[in-house]
Design an enzyme around this catalytic site. Sequence first.
Site, PDB file in Angstrom:
ATOM      1  N   SER A  19       0.855  -1.177   0.000  1.00  0.00           N
ATOM      2  CA  SER A  19       0.000   0.000   0.000  1.00  0.00           C
ATOM      3  C   SER A  19       0.887   1.221   0.000  1.00  0.00           C
ATOM      4  O   SER A  19       2.083   1.119   0.254  1.00  0.00           O
ATOM      5  CB  SER A  19      -0.905   0.010   1.231  1.00  0.00           C
ATOM      6  OG  SER A  19      -1.776   1.122   1.218  1.00  0.00           O
ATOM      7  N   ARG A  70      -0.302  -3.606  -7.153  1.00  0.00           N
ATOM      8  CA  ARG A  70      -1.566  -4.257  -6.772  1.00  0.00           C
ATOM      9  C   ARG A  70      -2.729  -3.450  -7.329  1.00  0.00           C
ATOM     10  O   ARG A  70      -2.585  -2.253  -7.639  1.00  0.00           O
ATOM     11  CB  ARG A  70      -1.705  -4.370  -5.259  1.00  0.00           C
ATOM     12  CG  ARG A  70      -1.715  -3.054  -4.529  1.00  0.00           C
ATOM     13  CD  ARG A  70      -2.304  -3.183  -3.133  1.00  0.00           C
ATOM     14  NE  ARG A  70      -3.716  -3.524  -3.172  1.00  0.00           N
ATOM     15  CZ  ARG A  70      -4.467  -3.711  -2.086  1.00  0.00           C
ATOM     16  NH1 ARG A  70      -3.922  -3.611  -0.882  1.00  0.00           N
ATOM     17  NH2 ARG A  70      -5.753  -3.998  -2.183  1.00  0.00           N
ATOM     18  N   THR A  78      -7.432   1.583   4.330  1.00  0.00           N
ATOM     19  CA  THR A  78      -7.073   0.712   5.453  1.00  0.00           C
ATOM     20  C   THR A  78      -7.971   0.954   6.652  1.00  0.00           C
ATOM     21  O   THR A  78      -8.427   0.010   7.307  1.00  0.00           O
ATOM     22  CB  THR A  78      -5.600   0.925   5.846  1.00  0.00           C
ATOM     23  OG1 THR A  78      -4.771   0.656   4.705  1.00  0.00           O
ATOM     24  CG2 THR A  78      -5.208  -0.003   6.977  1.00  0.00           C
ATOM     25  N   CYS A 108      -0.170  -5.656 -17.556  1.00  0.00           N
ATOM     26  CA  CYS A 108       0.422  -6.455 -16.486  1.00  0.00           C
ATOM     27  C   CYS A 108       1.690  -5.769 -15.973  1.00  0.00           C
ATOM     28  O   CYS A 108       2.584  -5.451 -16.758  1.00  0.00           O
ATOM     29  CB  CYS A 108       0.763  -7.856 -16.981  1.00  0.00           C
ATOM     30  SG  CYS A 108       1.668  -8.841 -15.756  1.00  0.00           S
ATOM     31  N   CYS A 138       4.239 -13.505 -11.515  1.00  0.00           N
ATOM     32  CA  CYS A 138       3.005 -12.871 -11.041  1.00  0.00           C
ATOM     33  C   CYS A 138       3.152 -12.313  -9.629  1.00  0.00           C
ATOM     34  O   CYS A 138       3.562 -13.024  -8.699  1.00  0.00           O
ATOM     35  CB  CYS A 138       1.861 -13.879 -11.085  1.00  0.00           C
ATOM     36  SG  CYS A 138       0.292 -13.247 -10.483  1.00  0.00           S
ATOM     37  N   CYS A 174      -1.457  -9.083  -8.373  1.00  0.00           N
ATOM     38  CA  CYS A 174      -2.167  -7.803  -8.351  1.00  0.00           C
ATOM     39  C   CYS A 174      -3.595  -7.924  -8.869  1.00  0.00           C
ATOM     40  O   CYS A 174      -4.421  -7.071  -8.600  1.00  0.00           O
ATOM     41  CB  CYS A 174      -1.398  -6.756  -9.159  1.00  0.00           C
ATOM     42  SG  CYS A 174      -1.477  -6.988 -10.947  1.00  0.00           S
ATOM     43  N   CYS A 189      -4.901  -8.450 -14.506  1.00  0.00           N
ATOM     44  CA  CYS A 189      -5.261  -9.192 -15.717  1.00  0.00           C
ATOM     45  C   CYS A 189      -6.692  -9.701 -15.645  1.00  0.00           C
ATOM     46  O   CYS A 189      -7.446  -9.636 -16.623  1.00  0.00           O
ATOM     47  CB  CYS A 189      -4.288 -10.340 -15.947  1.00  0.00           C
ATOM     48  SG  CYS A 189      -4.157 -11.498 -14.560  1.00  0.00           S
TER      49      CYS A 189
END
Length: 622
Positions: A120, A369, A405, A566, A591, A594, A597
């Site tokens: 984050s 992400r 959050t 991506c 990968c 996130c 895709c």
Amino acid sequence: MFPASRYSCQAHRCVRLLQKIKTEHATPQLYTTLNRRACSTVSTPRITTHYTIHPRDKDPRWEGVEMERFADEADVVIVGGGPAGLAAAIRLKQLANKHEKELRVCLVEKAPQIGAHTLSGACLEPSALTELIPDWKERGAPLNTPVTEDVFSILTEKYRIPVPIVPGLPMQNHGNYIVRMGNLVRWLGEQAEEVGVELYPGYAAAEVLFHEDGSVKGIATNDVGIAKDGSPKDIFERGMELHAKITLFGEGCHGHLAKQLYKKFNLRENCEPQTYAIGLKELWMIDEKKWRPGRVEHSVGWPLDRNTYGGSFLYHLNEGEPLVALGFVVGLDYTNPYLSPFREFQRWKHHPFVAPTLEGGQRIAYGARALNEGGFQSIPKLTFPGGLLIGCSPGFMNVPKIKGTHTAMKSGMLAAEAIFPKLTAETLDSETAGLHVPEYAENLKNSWVWKELYAVRNIRPSFHNYFGLYGGMIYTGIFYWIFRGKEPWTLKHCGTDANQLKPAKECTPIEYPKPDGKISFDLLSSVALSGTNHEGDQPPHLTLKDDSIPVARNLGIYDGPEQRFCPAGVYEYVPLDTGDGMRLQINAQNCVHCKTCDIKDPSQNINWVVPEGGGGPAYNGM
């Protein structure tokens, strides 16, 4: 970890030997059938080998393999060890300990350690944390950098237009803290264990289990020991089942189990489709002379055009070293298939207002992400028999604040407070085998979370106008700053992000400058900094519903946008060995989880599922 049924390697070898003998005596017709199934035509090479697409009960390689799963019982199972899941777990045990009740709370997390997959910005509003753990300072919570300075800018290609941050605007950060969210989540995990929560990192929840009446029964963790071609290895082990009276799903943005629940219980019937953004982040060690601990910088504008939603952040941490966290966010409702969020991020760092901070510094971490941006309009139904949704899974992010959050944690706490009385009642009152707690949704609607999201509900969709960014900013200034979001209408989003891309022939390719290796970098060297690792010999967890679609539609119409959206170089189109066409290659080991895709694929042909538990990025304090 769990008491589980184990089968010896010798037993597995016997099964393999029997299968081999059976296969060697198979008929030619069976060979032909198997080859036809296992091999695609020359024009459509087989990409997907995952059992969710190719069932194992139709695969002779799995005959004789023991498929029984051990089951364990808990009162509450929580999926996801992020802020929401941990807040819910802590609150449940706080209540149980206060009222001297026995309550078994189990939390499963796909990362090998709590916090390892957490990424984050992050500028934290501590309101929910203070409610949950009032003495967090005395307990050593890693909130070391209070915000001391707010800077907001509109960037043009060469210049900066400063924008004053007046009290009342969402971007004001007085009283907030710059944090490394992975460190905070790890600390929350320690607090959870102290109050008696059972944490099981490295175990990915792969399947939702149901009672005969259709209510949620719990989850099953993923199987391990499956080869890349979809066959069982000698070390194959079945996952285990965790049953509970109620299951809390806090998987984070675009959770793969939540997607199934949306369909089964029609949870999105009365809300708009969720809309998302992709956020990319780097950590840098900079020259101490340029370090301004507590300084928070945000910008909009260049390098994005006015009709592409997005912006940047640059936070100066105060953790004993001259660290800065910087990142770039791009709304996934963009229309040009040639746009690359990663390359836009690298280009942004060369802006005259940004580059001086980084010159002479060293990049030490990278990650990405997806973010929920639908806000109030896109919140689905949150409760269903046997379970409920918490945190970023349903989407409680305050988009103009760029903060989710505090709302995610509060949702977990409200969920705990709603289910605790029912779990501990002398007579369990439920019409279904799985406990249904609609009170959670009512509690949320009466909380500050609902009021906060309602007030900013129109800011994100207000950018869908002819003037784009500038029209949205004007709308925010008038209807949020002056009227505090009390306008009597609610604007709509423009639909799913996957449907926004235009055909490549209608768009202009974007020429991105080459990275200089000092401030901007290539994709693969960036992924290397994420610490991403997956067991190589396993079926790719990025599955395709139809292996023929990528070349026929995505490449043919949109020029292969998955190569660009991506942020980890997972997808690339390479020539066929025959030289007469192209094929999609999926580098699943890259990968970073996130989910972009799964969200942005214009054909909605990609389905992200969990890899073997423990695989993925190792953010370690991102």
